[in-house]
Design a protein around this motif. Structure first.
Motif, PDB file in Angstrom:
ATOM      1  N   GLU A  52       0.949  -1.623  -0.542  1.00 25.26           N
ATOM      2  CA  GLU A  52      -0.003  -0.269  -0.409  1.00 25.26           C
ATOM      3  C   GLU A  52       0.718   1.200   0.572  1.00 25.26           C
ATOM      4  OE1 GLU A  52      -2.852   2.447  -0.432  1.00 25.26           O
ATOM      5  OE2 GLU A  52      -2.841   0.492  -0.270  1.00 25.26           O
ATOM      6  N   GLU A  53       0.109   2.330  -0.739  1.00 17.70           N
ATOM      7  CA  GLU A  53       1.619   3.426  -1.462  1.00 17.70           C
ATOM      8  C   GLU A  53       1.240   3.984   0.287  1.00 17.70           C
ATOM      9  OE1 GLU A  53       3.408   6.455  -4.706  1.00 17.70           O
ATOM     10  OE2 GLU A  53       2.597   4.763  -4.961  1.00 17.70           O
ATOM     11  N   ALA A  54       2.538   5.176   0.754  1.00 11.65           N
ATOM     12  CA  ALA A  54       2.351   5.649   1.897  1.00 11.65           C
ATOM     13  C   ALA A  54       3.000   7.079   0.620  1.00 11.65           C
ATOM     14  CB  ALA A  54       2.917   5.471   2.713  1.00 11.65           C
ATOM     15  N   THR A  55       2.952   7.234  -0.327  1.00 15.90           N
ATOM     16  CA  THR A  55       3.888   8.942  -0.556  1.00 15.90           C
ATOM     17  C   THR A  55       2.567   9.495  -0.850  1.00 15.90           C
ATOM     18  OG1 THR A  55       3.727   8.281  -2.777  1.00 15.90           O
ATOM     19  CG2 THR A  55       5.726   7.100  -1.960  1.00 15.90           C
ATOM     20  N   ASP A  56       3.346  11.285  -0.989  1.00 14.70           N
ATOM     21  CA  ASP A  56       2.586  12.364  -1.243  1.00 14.70           C
ATOM     22  C   ASP A  56       2.643  12.777  -2.451  1.00 14.70           C
ATOM     23  OD1 ASP A  56       4.657  13.553  -1.157  1.00 14.70           O
ATOM     24  OD2 ASP A  56       3.977  14.601   0.588  1.00 14.70           O
ATOM     25  N   VAL A  57       3.185  12.101  -3.436  1.00 18.53           N
ATOM     26  CA  VAL A  57       3.354  12.158  -4.576  1.00 18.53           C
ATOM     27  C   VAL A  57       1.590  12.307  -5.787  1.00 18.53           C
ATOM     28  CG1 VAL A  57       5.775  11.235  -5.210  1.00 18.53           C
ATOM     29  CG2 VAL A  57       3.613   9.566  -5.646  1.00 18.53           C
ATOM     30  N   ASP A  58       2.130  13.556  -6.727  1.00 19.22           N
ATOM     31  CA  ASP A  58       0.631  12.995  -7.238  1.00 19.22           C
ATOM     32  C   ASP A  58      -0.004  12.550  -8.354  1.00 19.22           C
ATOM     33  OD1 ASP A  58       2.401  14.131  -9.010  1.00 19.22           O
ATOM     34  OD2 ASP A  58       1.393  16.550  -9.329  1.00 19.22           O
ATOM     35  N   ASP A 102       6.983   1.572   1.344  1.00 22.62           N
ATOM     36  CA  ASP A 102       6.059   2.070   1.261  1.00 22.62           C
ATOM     37  C   ASP A 102       6.224   3.515   1.199  1.00 22.62           C
ATOM     38  OD1 ASP A 102       6.262   3.074   3.836  1.00 22.62           O
ATOM     39  OD2 ASP A 102       4.215   1.941   4.464  1.00 22.62           O
ATOM     40  N   ARG A 103       7.211   3.842   1.151  1.00 29.17           N
ATOM     41  CA  ARG A 103       7.687   5.266   0.916  1.00 29.17           C
ATOM     42  C   ARG A 103       8.607   5.622  -0.894  1.00 29.17           C
ATOM     43  NH1 ARG A 103       6.943   5.916   6.012  1.00 29.17           N
ATOM     44  NH2 ARG A 103       9.168   5.753   6.849  1.00 29.17           N
ATOM     45  N   PHE A 104       8.742   4.560  -1.165  1.00 31.97           N
ATOM     46  CA  PHE A 104      10.047   4.637  -2.029  1.00 31.97           C
ATOM     47  C   PHE A 104       9.173   5.577  -3.410  1.00 31.97           C
ATOM     48  CE2 PHE A 104      11.472   3.608  -6.546  1.00 31.97           C
ATOM     49  CZ  PHE A 104      12.420   3.320  -6.749  1.00 31.97           C
ATOM     50  N   VAL A 105      10.658   6.443  -3.428  1.00 36.23           N
ATOM     51  CA  VAL A 105      10.050   7.180  -4.441  1.00 36.23           C
ATOM     52  C   VAL A 105      10.868   7.016  -5.686  1.00 36.23           C
ATOM     53  CG1 VAL A 105       9.640  10.073  -5.584  1.00 36.23           C
ATOM     54  CG2 VAL A 105       8.762   9.122  -3.683  1.00 36.23           C
ATOM     55  N   PHE A 106      11.006   6.795  -6.914  1.00 40.31           N
ATOM     56  CA  PHE A 106      12.321   6.551  -8.113  1.00 40.31           C
ATOM     57  C   PHE A 106      12.541   7.993  -8.106  1.00 40.31           C
ATOM     58  CE2 PHE A 106      13.575   5.924 -12.098  1.00 40.31           C
ATOM     59  CZ  PHE A 106      14.438   4.698 -12.404  1.00 40.31           C
ATOM     60  N   ASP A 107      13.719   7.710  -8.415  1.00 42.01           N
ATOM     61  CA  ASP A 107      14.905   8.992  -8.691  1.00 42.01           C
ATOM     62  C   ASP A 107      14.600   9.306 -10.228  1.00 42.01           C
ATOM     63  OD1 ASP A 107      16.540  10.707  -8.776  1.00 42.01           O
ATOM     64  OD2 ASP A 107      17.729  10.600  -7.256  1.00 42.01           O
ATOM     65  N   ASP A 108      13.560  10.083 -10.792  1.00 44.02           N
ATOM     66  CA  ASP A 108      13.660  10.870 -12.199  1.00 44.02           C
ATOM     67  C   ASP A 108      15.241  11.336 -12.140  1.00 44.02           C
ATOM     68  OD1 ASP A 108      11.107   9.222 -12.567  1.00 44.02           O
ATOM     69  OD2 ASP A 108      10.292  11.833 -11.550  1.00 44.02           O
ATOM     70  N   ASP A 109      15.845  11.991 -11.709  1.00 45.50           N
ATOM     71  CA  ASP A 109      17.481  12.206 -12.248  1.00 45.50           C
ATOM     72  C   ASP A 109      18.272  11.133 -12.866  1.00 45.50           C
ATOM     73  OD1 ASP A 109      16.712  14.343 -11.442  1.00 45.50           O
ATOM     74  OD2 ASP A 109      18.009  14.366  -9.669  1.00 45.50           O
TER      75      ASP A 109
END
Length: 391
Positions: A83-89, A363-370
């Motif tokens: 279950e994702e717990a990030t706040d990305v749009d 659950d708060r992993f965000v891929f680094d688009d850099d």
């Protein structure tokens, strides 16, 4: 090595593809929408697209020049049951499913690479683009081989990348030899008659046997494996009983083994079974072992690692390519493709340090688009190194 000025131009679009895939995650062998999205893009780029290879896999080919040599580039389609717990749009729209490992980024990077090579790829031969399902746990790479992937699309080398939290930002890591571990899982079922908790002398105790096993099994690594050969054995689950006043008739213990030496698979299976039977006999119960052989280790051959290292240097410079770092005890089913082909390499692209829950499978992993342009440039340089055009 040639560079492609279009990388920077298309990066925003590739990042948009990644965010679309991220927002619509699907579990292994159920990546129907993801596969359709990938197949549509590849067709748009003019590649020969195949969706009849294995389950939800997508395979595409691109040929330039007259050479008969072929290599493969691979990315993964599946997400995780998290279950994702990030706040990305662009967070997951599918409850309980999340791209928490970066497969959305790997897929987008490989799509961008395909577009660039189709537009102006200066190479001689064939590139096979493999978008495989079910990397996580299920073994989609193995299934693709069983379904004839390598017979239908024979290649001489296969390459893959993985974003790697904790590894220096924008640094590429390639080892010669093991880079990821093998994984086997085990389940021991201790069973007997059980008894009333107030009258333990009238029965036996599978729970006590299970507890003894958890302690005794630690000797497998510490006393039966060469200390110079890396191995990990972890007990991760214990289940047994429903009532506070009754010793159950059954208790199960589950766990995992990790190692780089493939021979340790047989060794761990034999030792775990031996310890389980000895513990069961000591406690007067029976024990059944279910030992499940999982992914083999990811072992980069010398030639493939050398080519990947050179491609990495072409991409980020010699000072930002590492060939001497500790391998991971994590596992990757790219091992099946690498072993099946016989040559190629698996490389990490570092994203730097991250916080708790922000690493792989968090659950708060965000891929680094850099690293999106870094990944595309790396794959392009792999192709140019592996399939150079004769001038």
């Amino acid at each position: 090595m040639p560079t492609n000025d279009r990388v920077a131009e298309i990066t925003p679009e590739v990042v948009a593809w990644r965010k679309h895939i991220h927002a619509n995650p699907e579990l292994g062998f159920a990546e129907h929408e993801t596969a359709a999205f990938v197949a549509a893009k590849l067709s748009e780029f003019g590649l020969a697209v195949h969706t009849d290879v294995s389950q939800t896999a997508v395979v595409a080919t691109l040929t330039k020049g007259s050479g008969k040599r072929a290599i493969a580039l691979r990315a993964e389609l599946d997400a995780l049951p998290i279950e994702e717990a990030t706040d990305v749009d662009y967070a997951s729209r599918n409850k309980g499913v999340m791209h928490a490992c970066g497969h959305d980024g790997h897929t987008a990077i490989l799509l961008g690479t395909a577009q660039l090579l189709a537009e102006s790829g200066d190479f001689d031969g064939t590139v096979v683009f493999i978008f495989q399902p079910a990397e996580e746990v299920v073994g989609g790479g193995k299934k693709m081989i069983e379904d004839g992937l390598l017979k239908r699309f024979p290649v001489e080398k296969v390459f893959a990348i993985h974003n790697w939290p904790g590894f220096p930002k924008d640094q590429i890591g390639v080892l010669t030899g093991p880079q990821m571990a093998a994984v086997d899982d085990f389940e021991i079922r201790f069973h007997g008659s059980g008894c009333h908790a107030a009258m333990p002398h009238l029965g036996d105790d599978p729970v006590l046997a299970a507890a003894s096993f958890v302690t005794a099994i630690q000797r497998v690594v510490s006393r039966s494996i060469d200390p110079l050969s890396a191995a990990v054995l972890s007990v991760t689950q214990i289940h047994g009983g429903r009532f506070n006043n009754f010793v159950p008739t059954e208790a199960t213990v589950e766990g995992t083994c990790r190692f780089y030496d493939p021979a340790l698979s047989d060794h761990c299976a034999a030792e775990i079974g031996r310890v389980a039977q000895a513990v069961a006999a000591m406690h007067g119960v029976a024990a059944d072992l279910n030992y499940k052989r999982g992914y083999p280790p990811v072992v980069n051959p010398v030639a493939g690692a050398e080519l990947a290292t050179l491609a990495g240097r072409d991409t980020v410079g010699i000072e930002r390519v590492s060939t001497d770092f500790p391998p991971s005890m994590g596992c990757e089913d790219f091992a099946f493709l690498l072993r099946g082909v016989g040559d190629g390499a698996y490389a990490w692209i570092g994203v730097g340090d991250v916080g708790p829950g922000e690493g792989l499978h968090g659950d708060r992993f965000v891929f680094d688009d850099d690293i999106v342009p870094v990944g595309m440039r790396y794959f392009l340089n792999v192709v140019h190194r592996a399939l150079p055009r004769v001038r």
